[in-house]
Structure formats: C-alpha cells, structure tokens
Design an enzyme around this catalytic site. Structure first.
Site: not given
Length: 150
Positions: A30-31, A52, A55, A58, A93, A95, A104
């Site tokens: 975000r930054r 990533a 997921n 989840e 995954y 990375q 992925r």
C-alpha cells in the site's frame, strides 16, 4: 495431552506468524504503490499482493480445522508434517503470486494437495474413532489382525 499437541501447537503458531507476514506485505505494498485504505484496487503489482494475502486468509480457517482434526484423530506427527508442507506451499504461493499471476499456480496446486491429504486424514481418523466409540467396532484392530500384524 499437552505433549500430544505440541507439534500441532507449533504449526498453528507458525501459521499465525505467516498470516501476519502476509498482512504486513499488504501494508508495505500500500505504501509503495500509494494505495490508501479502504481501496483494494491499484497497480497490478499491488493487486497481486493484496489478492495473495486475501486468498491465503480465505483458506486459513479450513487449514486450522483440518490440521487439528487430523492431528487429534489421526496422527499428530503426520499432521504436523503436512501442516509444515502446507505453510511452505502457501509461502511459495504468496511469493509467486506477488511476482506474477502465473507464478501462483504450482504452489497453489501443491498446497491444495496437502490440504486434501489433511482432509483425508481427518475423515479417516474421525470415522475410525466414531466406529470404535459409538459402534463398538475397532476397525484398525481388525485390520491389523486381518493383515496378521498383531
């Protein structure tokens, strides 16, 4: 009982730390890409990191549930080993997805297979315990006798 669950506990703590690491990566992204909350869209590089992490989050409750069910009813050692393999797959995954959407796939398939193994262990363990406790049939003992292992 605590000695019997130490492996599962260790994998659980590692998995929570892994989830925290993934969340921190979203904060850093975000930054880096100037995507302020609550926005969830931005450059593709940000969106891959965000997806990533989402997921992985989840699947986290499913993983924890089958890790412990498998460990309690089937085998703590095998379940802990599978848990470590799953965490490794999820790290790869994360990375891979952060680098490219295509990156992925192989780790996703690997971690899904490990998750299915844990689901299988859980199912077998619960079924055998149910049979022994509620049906008064020790299927494992009968199998060992039939194979002439006892």
């Amino acid at each position: 009982m605590l000695e019997e669950a130490v492996g599962l506990g260790a994998v659980t703590v590692l998995s929570v730390l892994e989830q925290a690491y993934f969340s921190l990566q979203v904060i850093y992204a975000r930054r880096k890409f100037s995507v302020s909350p609550p926005a969830t869209t931005g450059p593709p590089e940000f969106e891959r990191v965000f997806r990533a992490q989402a997921n992985c989050s989840e699947y986290f409750p499913i993983f924890i549930a089958v890790l412990w069910t498998s460990g309690v009813f089937f085998s703590q050692g095998l379940s802990s080993l599978c848990g470590l393999m799953y965490l490794y797959g999820r790290f790869r995954y994360f990375q891979g997805y952060s680098a490219s959407a295509q990156g992925r796939l192989a780790p996703l398939y690997f971690s899904a297979q490990v998750l299915w193994v844990l689901i299988g262990f859980s199912s077998v363990g619960v079924f055998l315990s149910f049979s022994r406790i509620y049906l008064n049939v020790d299927l494992m003992q009968q199998l060992l006798v039939a194979l002439d292992l006892v």
